[in-house]
Scaffold this motif. Structure first.
Motif, PDB file in Angstrom:
ATOM      1  N   PHE A 153       0.816  -1.205   0.000  1.00 54.52           N
ATOM      2  CA  PHE A 153       0.000   0.000   0.000  1.00 54.52           C
ATOM      3  C   PHE A 153       0.850   1.256   0.000  1.00 54.52           C
ATOM      4  O   PHE A 153       2.020   1.240   0.364  1.00 54.52           O
ATOM      5  CB  PHE A 153      -1.032  -0.003   1.131  1.00 54.52           C
ATOM      6  CG  PHE A 153      -0.481  -0.298   2.496  1.00 54.52           C
ATOM      7  CD1 PHE A 153      -0.372  -1.591   2.968  1.00 54.52           C
ATOM      8  CD2 PHE A 153      -0.108   0.737   3.340  1.00 54.52           C
ATOM      9  CE1 PHE A 153       0.121  -1.845   4.242  1.00 54.52           C
ATOM     10  CE2 PHE A 153       0.372   0.487   4.592  1.00 54.52           C
ATOM     11  CZ  PHE A 153       0.492  -0.806   5.049  1.00 54.52           C
ATOM     12  N   VAL A 154       0.214   2.321  -0.438  1.00 61.37           N
ATOM     13  CA  VAL A 154       0.903   3.598  -0.667  1.00 61.37           C
ATOM     14  C   VAL A 154       0.165   4.680   0.098  1.00 61.37           C
ATOM     15  O   VAL A 154      -1.056   4.842  -0.037  1.00 61.37           O
ATOM     16  CB  VAL A 154       0.920   3.940  -2.175  1.00 61.37           C
ATOM     17  CG1 VAL A 154       1.618   5.271  -2.397  1.00 61.37           C
ATOM     18  CG2 VAL A 154       1.606   2.847  -2.965  1.00 61.37           C
ATOM     19  N   VAL A 159       4.958  -4.134   1.674  1.00 61.37           N
ATOM     20  CA  VAL A 159       5.673  -3.096   0.921  1.00 61.37           C
ATOM     21  C   VAL A 159       4.852  -1.824   1.083  1.00 61.37           C
ATOM     22  O   VAL A 159       3.677  -1.785   0.723  1.00 61.37           O
ATOM     23  CB  VAL A 159       5.785  -3.466  -0.572  1.00 61.37           C
ATOM     24  CG1 VAL A 159       6.503  -2.370  -1.333  1.00 61.37           C
ATOM     25  CG2 VAL A 159       6.518  -4.786  -0.735  1.00 61.37           C
ATOM     26  N   VAL A 160       5.468  -0.804   1.665  1.00 63.08           N
ATOM     27  CA  VAL A 160       4.743   0.438   1.940  1.00 63.08           C
ATOM     28  C   VAL A 160       5.484   1.588   1.273  1.00 63.08           C
ATOM     29  O   VAL A 160       6.694   1.725   1.426  1.00 63.08           O
ATOM     30  CB  VAL A 160       4.649   0.701   3.459  1.00 63.08           C
ATOM     31  CG1 VAL A 160       3.838   1.952   3.720  1.00 63.08           C
ATOM     32  CG2 VAL A 160       4.046  -0.489   4.171  1.00 63.08           C
ATOM     33  N   GLY A 161       4.756   2.389   0.531  1.00 55.85           N
ATOM     34  CA  GLY A 161       5.355   3.562  -0.099  1.00 55.85           C
ATOM     35  C   GLY A 161       4.651   4.813   0.389  1.00 55.85           C
ATOM     36  O   GLY A 161       3.547   4.755   0.923  1.00 55.85           O
ATOM     37  N   ALA A 162       5.318   5.960   0.206  1.00 56.90           N
ATOM     38  CA  ALA A 162       4.702   7.240   0.541  1.00 56.90           C
ATOM     39  C   ALA A 162       5.009   8.203  -0.584  1.00 56.90           C
ATOM     40  O   ALA A 162       6.155   8.334  -1.008  1.00 56.90           O
ATOM     41  CB  ALA A 162       5.232   7.776   1.867  1.00 56.90           C
ATOM     42  N   ILE A 163       3.980   8.855  -1.050  1.00 55.81           N
ATOM     43  CA  ILE A 163       4.154   9.833  -2.120  1.00 55.81           C
ATOM     44  C   ILE A 163       4.637  11.134  -1.501  1.00 55.81           C
ATOM     45  O   ILE A 163       4.235  11.487  -0.391  1.00 55.81           O
ATOM     46  CB  ILE A 163       2.818  10.025  -2.846  1.00 55.81           C
ATOM     47  CG1 ILE A 163       2.526   8.783  -3.676  1.00 55.81           C
ATOM     48  CG2 ILE A 163       2.824  11.242  -3.738  1.00 55.81           C
ATOM     49  CD1 ILE A 163       1.118   8.739  -4.160  1.00 55.81           C
ATOM     50  N   ALA A 207       2.355  -0.740 -11.315  1.00 60.79           N
ATOM     51  CA  ALA A 207       1.490  -0.110 -10.311  1.00 60.79           C
ATOM     52  C   ALA A 207       0.246  -0.938 -10.011  1.00 60.79           C
ATOM     53  O   ALA A 207      -0.528  -0.570  -9.122  1.00 60.79           O
ATOM     54  CB  ALA A 207       1.079   1.280 -10.790  1.00 60.79           C
ATOM     55  N   ALA A 208       0.073  -2.038 -10.729  1.00 62.79           N
ATOM     56  CA  ALA A 208      -1.153  -2.825 -10.543  1.00 62.79           C
ATOM     57  C   ALA A 208      -1.190  -3.440  -9.152  1.00 62.79           C
ATOM     58  O   ALA A 208      -0.194  -3.997  -8.681  1.00 62.79           O
ATOM     59  CB  ALA A 208      -1.210  -3.930 -11.602  1.00 62.79           C
ATOM     60  N   GLY A 209      -2.328  -3.353  -8.505  1.00 64.21           N
ATOM     61  CA  GLY A 209      -2.498  -4.002  -7.210  1.00 64.21           C
ATOM     62  C   GLY A 209      -2.096  -3.164  -6.020  1.00 64.21           C
ATOM     63  O   GLY A 209      -2.239  -3.602  -4.874  1.00 64.21           O
ATOM     64  N   LEU A 210      -1.613  -1.957  -6.248  1.00 64.47           N
ATOM     65  CA  LEU A 210      -1.246  -1.098  -5.105  1.00 64.47           C
ATOM     66  C   LEU A 210      -2.526  -0.553  -4.463  1.00 64.47           C
ATOM     67  O   LEU A 210      -3.442  -0.138  -5.163  1.00 64.47           O
ATOM     68  CB  LEU A 210      -0.366   0.067  -5.564  1.00 64.47           C
ATOM     69  CG  LEU A 210       1.050  -0.285  -5.999  1.00 64.47           C
ATOM     70  CD1 LEU A 210       1.733   0.925  -6.611  1.00 64.47           C
ATOM     71  CD2 LEU A 210       1.869  -0.803  -4.828  1.00 64.47           C
ATOM     72  N   GLN A 211      -2.560  -0.582  -3.140  1.00 71.71           N
ATOM     73  CA  GLN A 211      -3.738  -0.073  -2.441  1.00 71.71           C
ATOM     74  C   GLN A 211      -3.422   1.293  -1.844  1.00 71.71           C
ATOM     75  O   GLN A 211      -2.360   1.469  -1.240  1.00 71.71           O
ATOM     76  CB  GLN A 211      -4.126  -1.022  -1.302  1.00 71.71           C
ATOM     77  CG  GLN A 211      -4.435  -2.434  -1.761  1.00 71.71           C
ATOM     78  CD  GLN A 211      -4.162  -3.433  -0.658  1.00 71.71           C
ATOM     79  OE1 GLN A 211      -4.355  -3.128   0.520  1.00 71.71           O
ATOM     80  NE2 GLN A 211      -3.695  -4.603  -1.017  1.00 71.71           N
ATOM     81  N   PRO A 212      -4.329   2.246  -1.987  1.00 70.21           N
ATOM     82  CA  PRO A 212      -4.073   3.554  -1.382  1.00 70.21           C
ATOM     83  C   PRO A 212      -4.408   3.531   0.095  1.00 70.21           C
ATOM     84  O   PRO A 212      -5.327   2.845   0.538  1.00 70.21           O
ATOM     85  CB  PRO A 212      -5.033   4.474  -2.144  1.00 70.21           C
ATOM     86  CG  PRO A 212      -6.139   3.581  -2.585  1.00 70.21           C
ATOM     87  CD  PRO A 212      -5.573   2.213  -2.765  1.00 70.21           C
ATOM     88  N   LEU A 213      -3.629   4.287   0.856  1.00 73.85           N
ATOM     89  CA  LEU A 213      -3.944   4.514   2.276  1.00 73.85           C
ATOM     90  C   LEU A 213      -3.967   6.027   2.443  1.00 73.85           C
ATOM     91  O   LEU A 213      -2.922   6.680   2.432  1.00 73.85           O
ATOM     92  CB  LEU A 213      -2.877   3.864   3.174  1.00 73.85           C
ATOM     93  CG  LEU A 213      -3.065   4.051   4.671  1.00 73.85           C
ATOM     94  CD1 LEU A 213      -4.439   3.611   5.126  1.00 73.85           C
ATOM     95  CD2 LEU A 213      -2.015   3.269   5.438  1.00 73.85           C
ATOM     96  N   HIS A 214      -5.150   6.548   2.574  1.00 73.89           N
ATOM     97  CA  HIS A 214      -5.319   8.006   2.552  1.00 73.89           C
ATOM     98  C   HIS A 214      -4.901   8.611   3.891  1.00 73.89           C
ATOM     99  O   HIS A 214      -5.318   8.152   4.952  1.00 73.89           O
ATOM    100  CB  HIS A 214      -6.775   8.357   2.241  1.00 73.89           C
ATOM    101  CG  HIS A 214      -7.002   9.825   2.137  1.00 73.89           C
ATOM    102  ND1 HIS A 214      -6.488  10.593   1.110  1.00 73.89           N
ATOM    103  CD2 HIS A 214      -7.667  10.680   2.943  1.00 73.89           C
ATOM    104  CE1 HIS A 214      -6.823  11.845   1.286  1.00 73.89           C
ATOM    105  NE2 HIS A 214      -7.550  11.930   2.384  1.00 73.89           N
ATOM    106  N   VAL A 215      -4.079   9.648   3.826  1.00 73.33           N
ATOM    107  CA  VAL A 215      -3.708  10.414   5.016  1.00 73.33           C
ATOM    108  C   VAL A 215      -4.556  11.683   4.991  1.00 73.33           C
ATOM    109  O   VAL A 215      -4.464  12.460   4.040  1.00 73.33           O
ATOM    110  CB  VAL A 215      -2.201  10.766   4.998  1.00 73.33           C
ATOM    111  CG1 VAL A 215      -1.829  11.602   6.197  1.00 73.33           C
ATOM    112  CG2 VAL A 215      -1.372   9.498   4.955  1.00 73.33           C
TER     113      VAL A 215
END
Lengths: 165, 384
Positions: free
Chosen positions: B97-98, B277-281, B320-328
């Motif tokens: 998730f991102v 796997v965690v990403g941050a924009i 990018a397929a399958g990435l889940q958003p985690l809204h801040v």
């Protein structure tokens, strides 16, 4: 400090900036040279390995005779690397390359004495054929239609048949 | 004679006028679903994950202002921790998730909290705080004919070294089961520990990238501990880099060794048996804006107007397929803002009296945005 072809390059300067110290190399050409030898943008002269310095020096000594780089194959997303390492693709000779690739600025690059000689020869040719450009160089006046009523000081200082370049 | 006596000052100006502030320490035991907003300090000791891997620039700036590095526990922190707890028992393929949100909403801070949570929960942690550094042509690169990509040996060395420093005790028992898949590497033996494998890679930069890939692969196979791969500036990996190939063509990020490795884990082409796997924009660097393919995968509105005819790269869509958003959330809740206000008040950084009026006025002016509230509101105000 590194000396290449008589030009001193300081250790703490970036390679793509230091290369502009050569007569005939500006920022775009310096970036292309760095890409050609896989030197990253933030690389400093002191970080260059001896083999990189040697390859830079041999390239700058004679850019016109340096073989061209082949187009390197790049992995697709599904690419599976083999178990052994294949050899590096061979460098290309001039006649093996298409006309389009010969338009690469590094192919016909001239620097330092070779460039100065070319400029002197061009001016001498204009004088020999008796053109307007040649006459203006001989008179030490502007060549490209600038005003002479005022200014034109640089032309009077620099425009000569044996122009230093 | 001391200067304070000669100047007749009421106090010695060389002494700090700040008393030690006693905030609780950030620990998984303190983070429960019903935890109210509070400030928790990071231990930030040598060989800790945050200290060794580093933190993003904006977070580092704040850490230097605080007496001790700290952060505010918010609702989004608890929801991130919940997701990580769920991820600890299953494959990373289902836990990618991102963190996304508006500029200054706290994505980098939430990722830092996630890294610290996993580190304190005895996960194996790999954190890349500034992924832009992998694509901005600031590290050496060289073409490799076997992988047909450009190897970034210095960056790989740095990541491997930090991985070993942070996780040395956690990978001590892990060994290389088989070398059948690694015939291209000499000197590997079945049964050798991951620690000795990493040390072998650190001694020889020609094989460091291959060793990093092998180590990641082996960490993915083991099930004794979950693995966290955390990347800030995640959007920088989904666009062209600033590197150029010898023919002066731009190199895409998936043709660079380390971004490709991260993209493969982000797209579940490679996976950890347990972990996430965690990403941050990040919106800090306008050279690397949010690309269209990633914004569509995360169902975010792209930063620039687009339409069906806008160019999209099928390769990046695949990664990018399958990435889940985690809204801040863009806005702090009032209770969270109050805790943040109290932190800066206790640090004696406010130029004026700490009143409810100041707090509410700055909160309203910032519309609840954390960065605006702190940096533009509290720290820059001359209001009295």
């Amino acid at each position: 400090m590194v000396h290449i072809l008589g030009v001193l390059l300081r250790d703490n300067s970036f390679v793509k900036i230091a290369l502009t110290r050569f007569y005939g190399i500006g920022y775009p050409t310096a970036e292309r040279i760095c890409a050609r030898f896989q030197i990253h943008d933030r690389c400093k002269i002191k970080s260059l390995t001896p083999s990189q310095i040697t390859s830079l020096a041999s390239f700058l000594a004679s850019p016109s005779t340096t073989p061209l780089m082949p187009i390197l194959p790049l992995a697709s997303p599904d690419y599976e690397p083999p178990k052994s390492t294949p050899p590096m693709p061979q460098m290309l000779k001039r006649d093996e390359v298409s006309e389009r690739r010969k338009r690469d600025p590094l192919v016909g690059l001239k620097i330092e004495t070779e460039l100065r000689r070319q400029i002197r020869e061009n001016i001498a040719h204009h004088r020999m054929i008796g053109s307007y450009v040649g006459r203006r160089h001989a008179m030490g006046m502007p060549v490209r239609g600038q005003n002479t009523r005022n200014n034109a000081q640089n032309a009077r200082k620099f425009n000569k048949i044996e122009r230093r370049g | 004679m001391p200067i304070s006596q000669t100047n007749q000052l009421p106090q010695n100006i060389r002494e700090s006028r700040l008393e030690p502030l006693n905030f609780s320490v950030f620990h998984p035991k303190v983070l429960k679903p019903d935890t109210k907003p509070r400030a928790l300090t990071f231990l930030y000791e040598e060989k800790d994950a945050l200290r060794t891997f580093g933190v993003p620039k904006n977070v580092l700036f704040d850490f230097r202002l605080y007496q001790r590095p700290l952060s505010i526990v918010r609702d989004v922190t608890i929801s991130t921790v919940d997701r990580l707890q769920t991820a600890s028992g299953r494959s990373s393929a289902s836990s990618r998730f991102v963190l996304e949100g508006a500029s200054g909403s706290g994505k980098s801070y939430t990722l830092v909290q996630a890294v610290e949570y996993c580190y304190r929960s005895d996960w194996i942690v790999i954190y890349i705080p500034r992924a832009i550094k992998l694509v901005d042509s600031s590290t050496p690169y060289t073409y490799n004919t076997r992988t047909q990509t450009y190897i970034q040996y210095d960056a790989a060395f740095q990541i491997l070294q930090r991985l070993l420093t942070v996780n040395r005790e956690r990978i001590e028992g892990l060994t290389l089961e088989s070398t059948a898949a690694y015939e291209h590497l000499k000197g590997l033996k079945a049964g050798m520990t991951l620690t000795s494998l990493i040390e072998m890679g650190l001694k020889d930069k020609t094989v460091v990238m291959d060793i990093l890939a092998v180590v990641m692969e082996e960490l993915g196979k083991q099930k004794s501990r979950p693995v966290l791969l955390a990347v800030d500036d995640f959007q920088a990996l989904y666009q062209s880099s600033q590197y150029r190939d010898p023919n002066y063509q731009i190199i895409k990020s998936y043709h660079l060794s380390i971004p490709r490795l991260i993209l493969e884990y982000a797209s579940s082409k490679r996976q950890f048996a347990r972990g996430a796997v965690v990403g941050a924009i990040s919106t800090a660097n306008p050279t690397y804006p949010l690309p269209l393919e990633l914004s569509e995968a995360l169902q975010i509105t792209p930063p620039t107007p687009t339409g069906p005819w806008s160019k999209r790269s099928p390769t990046y869509i695949g990664y990018a397929a399958g990435l889940q958003p985690l809204h801040v959330p863009e806005q702090l809740q009032l209770s969270e803002a109050a805790v943040l206000f109290e932190v800066w008040m206790k640090h004696k950084t406010l130029h004026t009296d700490a009143t409810d009026q100041l707090f509410l006025s700055k909160y309203t002016e910032a519309s609840g945005n954390p960065r605006q509230f702190v940096h533009t509101g509290l720290l820059q105000t001359l209001e009295t």
